[in-house]
Design a protein around this motif. Structure first.
Motif, PDB file in Angstrom:
ATOM      1  N   ASP A 331      34.555  41.555  11.273  1.00 24.57           N
ATOM      2  CA  ASP A 331      33.657  41.552  10.610  1.00 24.57           C
ATOM      3  C   ASP A 331      34.165  39.884   9.798  1.00 24.57           C
ATOM      4  N   VAL A 332      35.962  39.853   9.448  1.00 25.17           N
ATOM      5  CA  VAL A 332      36.328  39.057   9.016  1.00 25.17           C
ATOM      6  C   VAL A 332      36.365  37.469   9.954  1.00 25.17           C
ATOM      7  N   THR A 333      36.512  37.252  11.441  1.00 22.46           N
ATOM      8  CA  THR A 333      35.378  36.839  11.459  1.00 22.46           C
ATOM      9  C   THR A 333      34.437  36.556  11.024  1.00 22.46           C
ATOM     10  N   ARG A 334      33.425  37.105  11.175  1.00 22.10           N
ATOM     11  CA  ARG A 334      31.766  36.459  10.905  1.00 22.10           C
ATOM     12  C   ARG A 334      32.213  36.228   9.724  1.00 22.10           C
ATOM     13  N   VAL A 335      32.524  36.172   8.306  1.00 22.67           N
ATOM     14  CA  VAL A 335      33.008  35.611   7.502  1.00 22.67           C
ATOM     15  C   VAL A 335      32.868  34.850   7.333  1.00 22.67           C
ATOM     16  N   LEU A 336      34.407  33.978   7.927  1.00 21.17           N
ATOM     17  CA  LEU A 336      35.070  32.949   7.941  1.00 21.17           C
ATOM     18  C   LEU A 336      34.080  31.759   8.524  1.00 21.17           C
ATOM     19  N   ASN A 337      33.104  32.532   9.599  1.00 23.83           N
ATOM     20  CA  ASN A 337      32.622  31.338  10.897  1.00 23.83           C
ATOM     21  C   ASN A 337      31.758  30.923   9.768  1.00 23.83           C
ATOM     22  N   ASP A 338      31.057  32.077   8.788  1.00 24.73           N
ATOM     23  CA  ASP A 338      29.926  31.988   8.149  1.00 24.73           C
ATOM     24  C   ASP A 338      30.425  30.596   7.483  1.00 24.73           C
ATOM     25  N   ARG A 339      31.148  30.742   6.788  1.00 28.18           N
ATOM     26  CA  ARG A 339      32.045  28.943   5.725  1.00 28.18           C
ATOM     27  C   ARG A 339      32.585  27.706   6.712  1.00 28.18           C
ATOM     28  N   ASP A 340      32.583  28.554   8.032  1.00 28.91           N
ATOM     29  CA  ASP A 340      32.580  26.924   8.709  1.00 28.91           C
ATOM     30  C   ASP A 340      34.763  27.315   8.233  1.00 28.91           C
ATOM     31  N   LEU A 341      35.413  28.202   8.271  1.00 26.42           N
ATOM     32  CA  LEU A 341      36.664  27.738   7.426  1.00 26.42           C
ATOM     33  C   LEU A 341      37.814  28.340   9.173  1.00 26.42           C
ATOM     34  N   GLU A 342      38.697  28.583   9.206  1.00 31.20           N
ATOM     35  CA  GLU A 342      39.581  29.202   9.747  1.00 31.20           C
ATOM     36  C   GLU A 342      41.153  29.774   9.258  1.00 31.20           C
ATOM     37  N   PHE A 343      41.739  30.926  10.161  1.00 28.11           N
ATOM     38  CA  PHE A 343      43.231  31.089   9.277  1.00 28.11           C
ATOM     39  C   PHE A 343      43.670  29.843   9.356  1.00 28.11           C
ATOM     40  N   GLY A 344      44.954  29.249   8.290  1.00 24.05           N
ATOM     41  CA  GLY A 344      45.688  27.992   8.507  1.00 24.05           C
ATOM     42  C   GLY A 344      44.792  26.938   7.637  1.00 24.05           C
ATOM     43  N   ASP A 345      43.789  27.208   6.757  1.00 26.38           N
ATOM     44  CA  ASP A 345      42.767  26.646   6.456  1.00 26.38           C
ATOM     45  C   ASP A 345      43.560  26.618   4.919  1.00 26.38           C
TER      46      ASP A 345
END
Ligand code: ADP
Ligand code: ZN
Ligand code: MG
Length: 459
Positions: A331-345
């Motif tokens: 779930d979290v990966t999908r939300v971040l992918n949708d926004r073109d973000l990743e952890f560490g940003d």
């Protein structure tokens, strides 16, 4: 706590606790204290140690330190001295830490703890103020190391006890009491996870009845209650073995290995190695062993350090690595992918505790998984799951009366479908399920709905 923690030896423990003060600005400059911002965005000539820059003591830090001193019954000295403690670390730009040594601002208080034998006073040797260093960031890809000086100059209190503690339980009681006092005074977040509260544990043994203390060993930089307790137990064992076999304990610095629950002496080179981050290979092995995760999940979680760190922090809060991994990777990966973000940003404001809380609400049956999934994008943006749930009345419905009513309404609207189900088309039940969920805005407990539906259809 009255029972001796070792049959032959009395355990003697003294603690040195470093506490981050939550002042608005740093100890000797006006840079704001911000946690988790982009590297080197909160620095100035003073905390960068540029030539000619002069330190100016932060009044709020002194005020916070005073509050701690008064609450622990210390004697505050009108005159105290800051000193330079020389180190050579890449993340210490001045080449020295400003600390207090000979004349700390306060000495001689106590913290009272509860033991089985009644209240006991743990004497404080001193509390002094000092500044924290910056942070080295090591690139696991081999791209070298970089230094982040946002933390450089953060005000700390170091709270030192006399060797008055007599068991791991007493050490824990003391630390919890200290934590609660500091929280109450509102001078620190006192959060072990984020390094706001770090502890060096000094341990020695002596024969019951002996007057002189034994030689102590020092366990450095423990940052969880669990590890502190385990490390003390392991160190008691180690020293007892040494003494039992006729040896003498050497004064030394130790580290603790959670996996094997043992301590080992740090040699110089080992100390340097211990300061290195865990490398990917070791991390993969540890994740597989510690959390019982499958190979593919481990590979994804450990591929980049920010995700791995987030996973571990959330798991510490929640307890179940498998559940956290499932939510993170799906779930979290999908939300971040949708926004073109990743952890560490730096734009990702998501706290591990928030994910742990959200999953906890699902575990407790307060949120359905589907509603939790819907809330996730906002939680990733920093919203508190419990607040969202309360504000929007999303708490899961398991009240059978309400569910029965929703099911009855759906059945009445779909008489034809009900007939077909009765005729053997079981699969259509799912369509009705979907309608009940929709009617209850996804808040119904799916298991309960299915049961009621199955019963009513055949009535
Ligand atoms: P350092 O700063 O080098 O670690 P200190 O003299 O400041 O040395 O002592 C640090 C801590 O060690 C104190 O909390 C003290 O209570 C504890 N300590 C000193 N002697 C012993 C001992 N024999 N056994 C256990 N703890 C001890
Ligand atoms: Zn500064
Ligand atoms: Mg020490």
């Amino acid at each position: 706590m009255s029972a001796p923690s070792h049959p032959d030896y009395e355990v003697v423990i003294g603690l040195e606790t470093h506490v981050h003060m939550k002042t608005r600005t740093k100890l000797f400059c006006a840079c704001e204290l911000v946690y988790g911002d982009e590297p080197n965005h909160h620095t100035c000539p003073t905390c960068l140690a540029l030539p000619g820059a002069l330190p100016v003591l932060n009044e709020q830090a002194v005020d916070f330190a005073l509050r701690a001193a008064l609450a622990t019954h210390c004697t505050v000295h009108p005159h105290s001295i800051f000193a330079r403690k020389n180190y050579f670390y890449p993340d210490l730009p001045k080449g020295y830490q400003i600390s207090q040594f000979e004349e700390p601002y306060c000495t001689g208080g106590f913290v009272e703890i509860e033991t089985e034998d009644g209240p006991k006073k743990i004497r404080l040797t001193r509390i002094h103020m000092e500044e924290d260093a910056g942070k080295s960031v090591h690139d696991e890809g081999g791209g070298g190391s970089r230094v982040d000086l946002n933390r450089s100059g953060t005000p700390l209190m170091e709270i030192v006890t006399e060797p008055d503690l007599r068991s791991a339980d007493e050490a824990e009681a003391y630390l919890k009491k200290l934590q609660s006092i500091l929280r109450y005074l509102d001078v620190s977040e006192v959060d072990l996870e984020h390094g706001h509260f770090r502890c060096d544990v000094n341990v020695s043994l002596r024969r019951h009845g002996a007057e002189e203390y034994g030689t102590r060993a020092e366990l450095k930089n423990l940052n969880s209650f669990k590890f502190i307790m385990e490390a003390i137990a392991a160190e008691i064992e180690r020293q007892a073995d040494v003494l039992d076999s006729g040896g003498t304990v050497q004064q030394c610095t130790l580290r603790y290995h959670p996996k094997t629950r043992t301590t080992s002496i740090m040699r110089r080179i080992e100390r340097a190695r211990a300061a290195l981050p865990e490398l990917p290979e070791a991390k993969r092995e540890r994740f597989a062993a510690e959390y019982g995760l499958g190979e593919r999940d481990v590979a994804t979680l450990t591929a980049a350090r920010p995700l791995a760190d987030f996973f571990e922090a959330a798991t510490r809060e929640h307890g179940d690595g498998k559940a956290v991994s499932k939510w993170l990777l799906r779930d979290v990966t999908r939300v971040l992918n949708d926004r073109d973000l990743e952890f560490g940003d730096a734009r990702v404001k998501f706290e591990p505790a928030a994910l742990a809380k959200l999953i906890g609400l699902v575990d407790a049956g307060k949120l359905t998984a589907s509603v939790a999934g819907d809330l996730l994008p906002e939680v990733v943006d920093g919203a508190d799951p419990a607040t969202l749930m309360a504000e929007r009345g999303l708490e899961a419905v398991s009240d059978t009366g309400v569910l029965e009513e929703a099911v009855a309404a759906v059945l009445a609207e779909n008489a034809a479908m009900v007939e077909r189900i009765r005729g053997g088309e079981d699969k259509l039940l799912n369509a009705l399920m979907g309608q009940v969920m929709k009617r209850t805005k996804g808040k119904a407990d799916p298991g309960a709905v299915r049961e009621i539906l199955a019963r009513k259809v055949t009535e």
